[in-house]
Design a protein around this motif. Structure first.
Motif, PDB file in Angstrom:
ATOM      1  N   THR A  20      -4.626  -3.896  -2.837  1.00 14.91           N
ATOM      2  CA  THR A  20      -3.711  -2.944  -3.473  1.00 14.91           C
ATOM      3  C   THR A  20      -3.191  -3.489  -4.801  1.00 14.91           C
ATOM      4  OG1 THR A  20      -3.024  -2.147  -1.294  1.00 14.91           O
ATOM      5  CG2 THR A  20      -1.595  -1.598  -3.139  1.00 14.91           C
ATOM      6  N   GLY A  30      -2.461   2.689  -1.149  1.00 15.34           N
ATOM      7  CA  GLY A  30      -2.387   2.224  -2.535  1.00 15.34           C
ATOM      8  C   GLY A  30      -3.748   1.909  -3.113  1.00 15.34           C
ATOM      9  N   THR A  31      -4.650   1.361  -2.302  1.00 12.71           N
ATOM     10  CA  THR A  31      -6.005   1.047  -2.769  1.00 12.71           C
ATOM     11  C   THR A  31      -6.825   2.326  -2.935  1.00 12.71           C
ATOM     12  OG1 THR A  31      -6.042  -1.170  -1.814  1.00 12.71           O
ATOM     13  CG2 THR A  31      -8.174  -0.108  -2.143  1.00 12.71           C
ATOM     14  N   CYS A  57      -8.781  -4.195   2.791  1.00 16.60           N
ATOM     15  CA  CYS A  57      -7.467  -4.844   2.768  1.00 16.60           C
ATOM     16  C   CYS A  57      -7.663  -6.253   3.294  1.00 16.60           C
ATOM     17  CB  CYS A  57      -6.476  -4.071   3.642  1.00 16.60           C
ATOM     18  SG  CYS A  57      -4.883  -4.912   3.879  1.00 16.60           S
ATOM     19  N   THR A  98      -5.704   0.567   2.454  1.00 12.96           N
ATOM     20  CA  THR A  98      -4.342   1.080   2.329  1.00 12.96           C
ATOM     21  C   THR A  98      -4.327   2.305   1.418  1.00 12.96           C
ATOM     22  OG1 THR A  98      -3.777  -0.220   0.367  1.00 12.96           O
ATOM     23  CG2 THR A  98      -3.436  -1.276   2.521  1.00 12.96           C
ATOM     24  N   GLY A 119       0.778  -1.236   0.000  1.00 13.44           N
ATOM     25  CA  GLY A 119       0.000   0.000   0.000  1.00 13.44           C
ATOM     26  C   GLY A 119       0.807   1.282   0.000  1.00 13.44           C
TER      27      GLY A 119
END
Length: 259
Positions: free
Chosen positions: A76, A119-120, A183, A117, A44
């Protein structure tokens, strides 16, 4: 591709075992190989390019083990890399993304929370999905530090509880009635989360839906394993296997290997 070839799963660590457990429950005759890329956790915090490169590395490892389908058991990696994976390989891929749809469709307060996260939450796929529910207020919260604590085995610690409280209390104040866990590590935090949020707030994760989709795609490709009296499961990690073993009730087939 043979029907008794394994299902391959990968994640940035041990979190995707929450997905593996749902798949194993629904498809008990299937062989599996699970790849925990804990050395590179969390995904992430990495760039899109790094996430794609790691996802390709994991995919090729699993394909070399003759996996018939690959489950990207990481939000992610799915939201950042699954498009590239599907374009590069002809094996079926199952992705996992935050289950916003059931939460948005059932919310009475028109306000839902999502814990995920960085990144997501920053991914193009997530923005596209969340934008389709314009009448719903989505309270986003990055779960800074949660994956690292889980990877260290620090799930039931005061540090984890305090961190979760700091993330969840602002959501509670904004009147969410659904909490989406974005996540695959986070389902392991549900007992802690339930101590913090009111019982009227429903918790949603993607595990069961991913298992059902895996079964559907295997059936469509005539790859369901209908007879197997010697089911094998292998779990491979490139980090200390202690936490992975404990989360799997100390299964013997956890292997530490560099990949």
């Amino acid at each position: 591709m043979k029907k008794n070839n394994p299902i391959g799963l990968f994640d940035s660590g041990i979190g995707g075992t929450s997905i593996w457990k749902e798949i194993n429950k629904l498809l008990p005759l299937e062989n599996t190989i699970y790849l925990a890329d804990s050395k590179n956790a969390p995904y992430g915090l990495k760039s899109k390019e790094e996430i794609i490169a790691l996802s390709i590395k994991n995919t090729e490892y699993l394909l070399n083990k003759n996996c018939k389908i690959i489950v990207v058991a990481c939000n992610t990696a799915t939201t950042n890399a699954i498009k590239e994976l599907r374009a590069s390989y002809d094996v079926p891929f199952i992705g996992i993304e935050p289950a916003i749809k059931p939460a948005a469709n059932n919310s009475q307060t028109h306000t839902i929370g999502i814990l995920a996260t960085k990144g997501t939450l920053n991914s193009e796929l997530f923005h596209k999905t969340s934008a389709s529910f314009g009448n719903i207020k989505i309270i986003e919260q990055i779960g800074h530090g949660l994956v690292q604590l889980i990877e260290n085995g620090d799930i039931n610690t005061p540090e984890m509880f305090d961190l979760l409280k700091s993330y969840l209390n602002p959501m509670i104040e904004k009147n969410i009635d659904y909490l989406v866990l974005g996540c695959s590590h986070y389902p392991y935090l549900i007992p802690q989360i339930k101590k913090i949020i009111p019982s009227k707030i429903k918790i949603i994760d993607s595990g069961e839906a991913v298992a059902k989709q895996t079964k559907k795609i295997l059936a469509e490709n005539n790859l369901l394993n209908s007879f197997n009296d010697n089911v094998e499961h292998f779990f491979q990690t490139n980090s200390d296997p202690k936490v992975l073993k404990s989360i799997l009730d100390n299964q013997d087939n956890v292997i530490q290997e560099d990949f």
